[in-house]
Structure formats: structure tokens, C-alpha cells
Write a protein that holds these residues in place. Structure first.
Motif, mmCIF file in Angstrom:
data_model
loop_
_atom_site.group_PDB
_atom_site.id
_atom_site.type_symbol
_atom_site.label_atom_id
_atom_site.label_comp_id
_atom_site.label_asym_id
_atom_site.label_seq_id
_atom_site.Cartn_x
_atom_site.Cartn_y
_atom_site.Cartn_z
ATOM 1 N N ARG A 52 48.616 19.328 36.585
ATOM 2 C CA ARG A 52 49.310 19.382 36.465
ATOM 3 C C ARG A 52 49.520 19.739 35.225
ATOM 4 O O ARG A 52 49.548 20.864 34.123
ATOM 5 C CB ARG A 52 50.495 20.224 36.937
ATOM 6 N N GLY A 53 49.751 18.583 34.217
ATOM 7 C CA GLY A 53 50.320 18.008 33.286
ATOM 8 C C GLY A 53 48.661 18.097 32.417
ATOM 9 O O GLY A 53 49.057 18.135 31.512
ATOM 10 N N ASP A 54 47.798 18.170 32.995
ATOM 11 C CA ASP A 54 46.871 18.397 31.972
ATOM 12 C C ASP A 54 46.815 20.096 31.735
ATOM 13 O O ASP A 54 46.121 20.688 30.159
ATOM 14 C CB ASP A 54 44.995 18.082 32.965
ATOM 15 N N TRP A 55 46.558 21.060 32.058
ATOM 16 C CA TRP A 55 46.778 22.684 32.196
ATOM 17 C C TRP A 55 48.427 22.968 31.559
ATOM 18 O O TRP A 55 48.182 23.709 30.669
ATOM 19 C CB TRP A 55 46.917 23.309 33.538
ATOM 20 N N MET A 56 49.387 22.540 31.301
ATOM 21 C CA MET A 56 50.206 22.172 30.667
ATOM 22 C C MET A 56 50.065 22.042 29.670
ATOM 23 O O MET A 56 50.001 22.356 28.240
ATOM 24 C CB MET A 56 51.063 21.166 30.718
ATOM 25 N N ALA A 57 49.113 20.486 29.302
ATOM 26 C CA ALA A 57 49.417 20.169 27.343
ATOM 27 C C ALA A 57 48.127 21.083 26.651
ATOM 28 O O ALA A 57 48.388 21.307 25.665
ATOM 29 C CB ALA A 57 48.213 18.734 27.435
ATOM 30 N N ARG A 58 46.781 21.876 27.747
ATOM 31 C CA ARG A 58 46.413 22.223 26.887
ATOM 32 C C ARG A 58 46.668 23.982 26.662
ATOM 33 O O ARG A 58 46.667 24.847 25.765
ATOM 34 C CB ARG A 58 45.125 22.734 28.233
#
Length: 191
Positions: free
Chosen positions: A53-59
Motif C-alpha cells: 500500500r505505501g509503495d503504491w501511494m508513493a507512486r
């Protein structure tokens, strides 16, 4: 590609970002068709199989900051959960003019694969931009009452389209002009 749809005047030349769900959207998926037909930009993630989730949000933050103006988000499945989680934590919500949330999955169900466990709990905060949730009465990944409750929590308008499964490539939607009409309606609200 900047993702602007010059072919549809109802979108007012806005940038449109496609947010696929878990495992991405295949060639027969309406998102892939919209990308090919209208030049919308797919937000590519580093890991489609084990989404964090955090990686997708950052992207999503990265891509939105590249654009010169607020964009319309077109999310499918886990992409809907991305929008909700991102909106609750970002400082960049004003970079979004509106969000079309198609077939939000219930990631809190007991039968969800372990790949999606870090998408719990579902973020249920009110979205700070106009949104429409499009749901099916027989979505195998989310019971209709759960989808209705998510839409209500997000303050999203609700569009029920009958028995269309997960509203994906297997749903027989082809280019899904009805979905484009909903996106144009959303563009009018957000614009």
C-alpha cells in the motif's frame, strides 16, 4: 504520454490517470482499451503481484506531481483502495479533480489472498474530491452491501450497474462507453 484525452470534449482536456488493481489490467480490460483509444496514462507500479500500500501511494504522488494540473483518477478494484488510502495521507489531494472508483474490493474478507493482507483495514475516510463508485450486484470480490457502505463512507456517488461481475475484462464491457460517460459526468462536477 501525458494522459490528456483530446478525443472527448466532455473531459475538458483533463489528464486522466488509470489506476489498475492487483495484477494490473490485461489487454481486454476496459482500462487498457481506454489507454489505447484515448491516450489515458496508466500508473505503473513496481510490484503488481505483491502490492504494498505505501509503495503504491508513493507512486501515485510521484505521477500526480509530474502533471501541470489536477487529474481525474480512474481506479479499478485495488486501485479504489489505493485512492482511499492515498487521499487520507497525502498533502497533494488538490492535484485530483475527481475519482471514478470501479469495483472496489473488500480486502477485509477472510478469503482474500495473502498478497492483499497489507491493504487492511480499508480506509473509509471521506474523499476530499468529487467521486463516483461504480459497483456490480454480483462482484465476486465484494458483496453489494459492503460496496455501498464503502461508497457512503467515501462520500462517493453510487452507480449500480447490475450483474457485471468484477467490472473487468471478463464482464463483456469492451470499450465501456457508459464508463466514459460517467467519467465525463465526474469531470463536469470537478471542473
Amino acid at each position: 504520454m501525458n494522459g490528456k484525452d483530446k478525443s472527448n470534449p466532455d473531459l475538458q482536456g483533463r489528464s486522466v490517470l488509470l489506476l489498475p488493481g492487483w495484477l494490473n489490467s490485461g489487454p481486454e480490460h476496459w482500462q487498457s482499451r481506454w489507454e489505447a483509444l484515448h491516450g489515458h496514462r496508466r500508473v505503473e507500479q513496481d510490484d503488481w503481484e505483491w502490492p504494498r500500500r505505501g509503495d503504491w501511494m508513493a507512486r501515485l504522488d510521484e505521477v500526480l506531481l509530474e502533471l501541470p494540473e489536477p487529474a481525474l483518477l480512474v481506479a479499478h478494484s485495488l486501485g479504489c483502495q489505493l485512492v482511499a488510502a492515498w487521499a487520507a495521507h497525502t498533502r497533494h489531494a488538490p492535484r485530483v479533480a475527481g475519482a471514478l472508483l470501479v469495483a472496489p474490493p473488500d480486502t477485509e474478507r477472510d478469503d482474500m489472498p495473502p498478497n492483499l493482507f497489507n491493504w487492511r483495514p480499508i480506509v473509509r475516510e471521506r474523499l476530499p474530491f468529487p467521486s463516483l463508485a461504480v459497483v456490480s450486484s454480483d462482484d465476486p470480490y465484494c458483496a453489494l452491501p459492503r460496496a455501498q457502505a464503502m461508497a457512503a463512507d467515501w462520500a462517493a456517488g453510487l452507480v449500480e450497474i447490475g450483474a457485471r461481475g468484477h467490472i473487468n475484462g471478463e464482464s463483456g464491457l469492451a470499450d465501456w462507453p457508459e464508463g466514459l460517460a460517467l467519467l465525463a459526468r465526474l469531470a463536469g462536477r470537478g471542473g
